[in-house]
Design a protein around this motif. Structure first.
Motif, short mmCIF file in Angstrom:
data_model
loop_
_atom_site.label_atom_id
_atom_site.label_comp_id
_atom_site.label_asym_id
_atom_site.label_seq_id
_atom_site.Cartn_x
_atom_site.Cartn_y
_atom_site.Cartn_z
N ARG A 179 43.21 44.24 28.57
CA ARG A 179 44.16 43.57 29.47
C ARG A 179 44.10 44.17 30.87
N HIS A 180 44.02 45.49 30.92
CA HIS A 180 43.94 46.18 32.21
C HIS A 180 42.70 45.70 32.97
N THR A 181 41.56 45.66 32.27
CA THR A 181 40.29 45.28 32.91
C THR A 181 40.35 43.83 33.39
N ASN A 182 40.83 42.95 32.53
CA ASN A 182 40.93 41.54 32.94
C ASN A 182 41.86 41.37 34.14
N SER A 183 42.97 42.11 34.15
CA SER A 183 43.92 42.01 35.28
C SER A 183 43.27 42.55 36.54
N LEU A 184 42.53 43.66 36.38
CA LEU A 184 41.88 44.27 37.54
C LEU A 184 40.85 43.31 38.15
N ILE A 185 40.05 42.71 37.29
CA ILE A 185 39.03 41.77 37.78
C ILE A 185 39.73 40.62 38.51
N ARG A 186 40.80 40.14 37.91
CA ARG A 186 41.58 39.04 38.51
C ARG A 186 42.11 39.44 39.90
N ARG A 187 42.67 40.66 39.95
CA ARG A 187 43.26 41.13 41.22
C ARG A 187 42.18 41.27 42.28
N ILE A 188 41.02 41.76 41.86
CA ILE A 188 39.93 41.97 42.82
C ILE A 188 39.44 40.62 43.37
N VAL A 189 39.37 39.62 42.51
CA VAL A 189 38.98 38.28 42.98
C VAL A 189 39.97 37.83 44.06
N GLN A 190 41.26 38.03 43.77
CA GLN A 190 42.28 37.51 44.69
C GLN A 190 42.37 38.32 45.99
N GLU A 191 42.29 39.64 45.87
CA GLU A 191 42.54 40.47 47.06
C GLU A 191 41.29 40.67 47.92
N HIS A 192 40.12 40.67 47.30
CA HIS A 192 38.91 41.01 48.05
C HIS A 192 37.93 39.86 48.14
N GLN A 193 38.38 38.66 47.83
CA GLN A 193 37.52 37.47 47.94
C GLN A 193 36.18 37.65 47.22
N VAL A 194 36.26 38.20 46.02
CA VAL A 194 35.05 38.41 45.23
C VAL A 194 34.82 37.18 44.34
N THR A 195 33.56 36.85 44.12
CA THR A 195 33.20 35.76 43.21
C THR A 195 32.80 36.39 41.88
N VAL A 196 33.44 35.95 40.81
CA VAL A 196 33.12 36.53 39.50
C VAL A 196 32.56 35.44 38.59
N PHE A 197 31.47 35.77 37.91
CA PHE A 197 30.91 34.89 36.88
C PHE A 197 30.78 35.73 35.63
N SER A 198 31.52 35.37 34.60
CA SER A 198 31.65 36.27 33.47
C SER A 198 31.53 35.55 32.14
N ILE A 199 30.81 36.16 31.21
CA ILE A 199 30.81 35.68 29.84
C ILE A 199 32.02 36.29 29.14
N MET A 200 32.75 35.47 28.43
CA MET A 200 33.88 36.00 27.64
C MET A 200 33.78 35.44 26.24
N THR A 201 34.08 36.30 25.26
CA THR A 201 34.09 35.81 23.89
C THR A 201 35.52 35.61 23.40
N GLU A 202 36.46 36.13 24.19
CA GLU A 202 37.86 36.04 23.77
C GLU A 202 38.51 34.92 24.57
N MET A 203 38.85 33.82 23.88
CA MET A 203 39.22 32.59 24.58
C MET A 203 40.56 32.66 25.30
N SER A 204 41.54 33.39 24.72
CA SER A 204 42.84 33.41 25.41
C SER A 204 42.71 34.14 26.75
N SER A 205 41.90 35.20 26.80
CA SER A 205 41.68 35.91 28.08
C SER A 205 40.91 35.03 29.05
#
Ligand SMILES: Nc1ncnc2c1ncn2[C@@H]1O[C@H](COP(=O)(O)OP(=O)(O)OP(=O)(O)O)[C@@H](O)[C@H]1O
Length: 256
Positions: A179-205
């Motif tokens: 949860r911490h990692t997902n939130s951090l990635i989310r925050r970084i996208v929002q605050e630093h205009q980063v583009t993220v492309f990620s494979i996820m196996t956990e659908m709710s996240s």
């Protein structure tokens, strides 16, 4: 701002008799989080490796900011690589280097900062993922799988990338760190205009932390849209995957 940062056009990849990617067409929007989902062995990692230029596609094209990777000079390619932070599924850490050197690997290679400064950057990035500077002195083989994943994440962030390419970045982490990692990635996208492309196996996240979702199935992107739309989508393969049902059009057999 261009509509897409990365474009995959008609990408094809075959191994021997097996065509893993038949026709991949996908636009990755800048400064958003896009999650790639799909059943096991559908070719998600292969797609990411083609995107990164680590696997040569058999057809089609990868463009970044409107330019084909094939047309970039060596210097342009290196500059682009410096902008991209990557986490591989198997972490791909160097066993012979202490953790901090793994994290600071690119920085040290660039030769633009002292070892002391690189060490400080490594300390800070490890801290983002809850790892102390003592961990930085250890070797990857001495760490648990979850700790190695955190090191790989810290390394991906070391150059302050504006593009993050992540292959299952939270697999092997406990629920708190996930949860911490997902939130951090989310925050970084929002605050630093980063583009993220990620494979996820956990659908709710995938649905909670990303803006856009693309589903890979049978060598093609069969669904692509916002995660908000994905929640409501009726497409049967996507529904089955999101709900984790064994009944449905996606079979469970995997062929090597
Ligand atoms: N270098 C390679 N040589 C031969 N076959 C390969 C190679 N890399 C991948 N494959 C095959 O391509 C298919 C897709 O693999 P890939 O790792 O991309 O799947 P995935 O969707 O990421 O799966 P998972 O979710 O289980 O990690 C598999 O059948 C795999 O065996």
């Amino acid at each position: 701002m261009p509509e897409s940062l990365v474009s995959l056009r008609g990408l094809r990849k075959t191994f021997g008799e097996k065509t893993v990617l038949k026709q991949i067409d996908l636009e990755i929007a800048p400064q958003r989080g896009t999650v790639l989902v799909g059943p096991s062995s559908s070719g998600k990692s292969v797609l990411i490796k083609c995107l990164l230029g680590l696997l040569e596609p058999d057809g089609g094209d990868v463009q970044v900011e409107g330019r084909s990777l094939d047309d970039l000079s060596r210097a342009e390619r290196e500059r682009l690589d410096d902008r991209i932070g990557v986490v591989f599924q198997q972490n791909a850490l160097f066993d012979s280097l202490p953790v901090w050197e793994n994290v600071a690997f690119r920085l040290l290679n660039r030769g633009e900062v002292s070892r002391q400064e690189a060490r400080e950057v490594a300390r800070e990035k490890l801290g983002l993922f809850g790892l102390s500077s003592q961990v930085g002195e250890r070797y990857p083989a001495e760490l648990s799988g979850g700790m190695q994943k955190r090191v790989a994440l810290a390394r991906a962030f070391a150059m302050n990338p504006d593009i993050l390419i992540l292959d299952a970045p939270t697999d092997g982490l406990d629920p708190i760190m996930t949860r911490h990692t997902n939130s951090l990635i989310r925050r970084i996208v929002q605050e630093h205009q980063v583009t993220v492309f990620s494979i996820m196996t956990e659908m709710s996240s995938a649905l909670e932390f990303y803006d856009d979702l693309a589903m890979l199935y049978d060598g093609r992107i069969i669904w692509n849209g916002s995660t908000e739309a994905a929640r409501q989508a009726s497409e049967s393969h996507l529904r089955q995957l999101l709900e984790g049902r064994s009944e449905g059009p996606i079979g469970m057999a995997v062929h090597a």
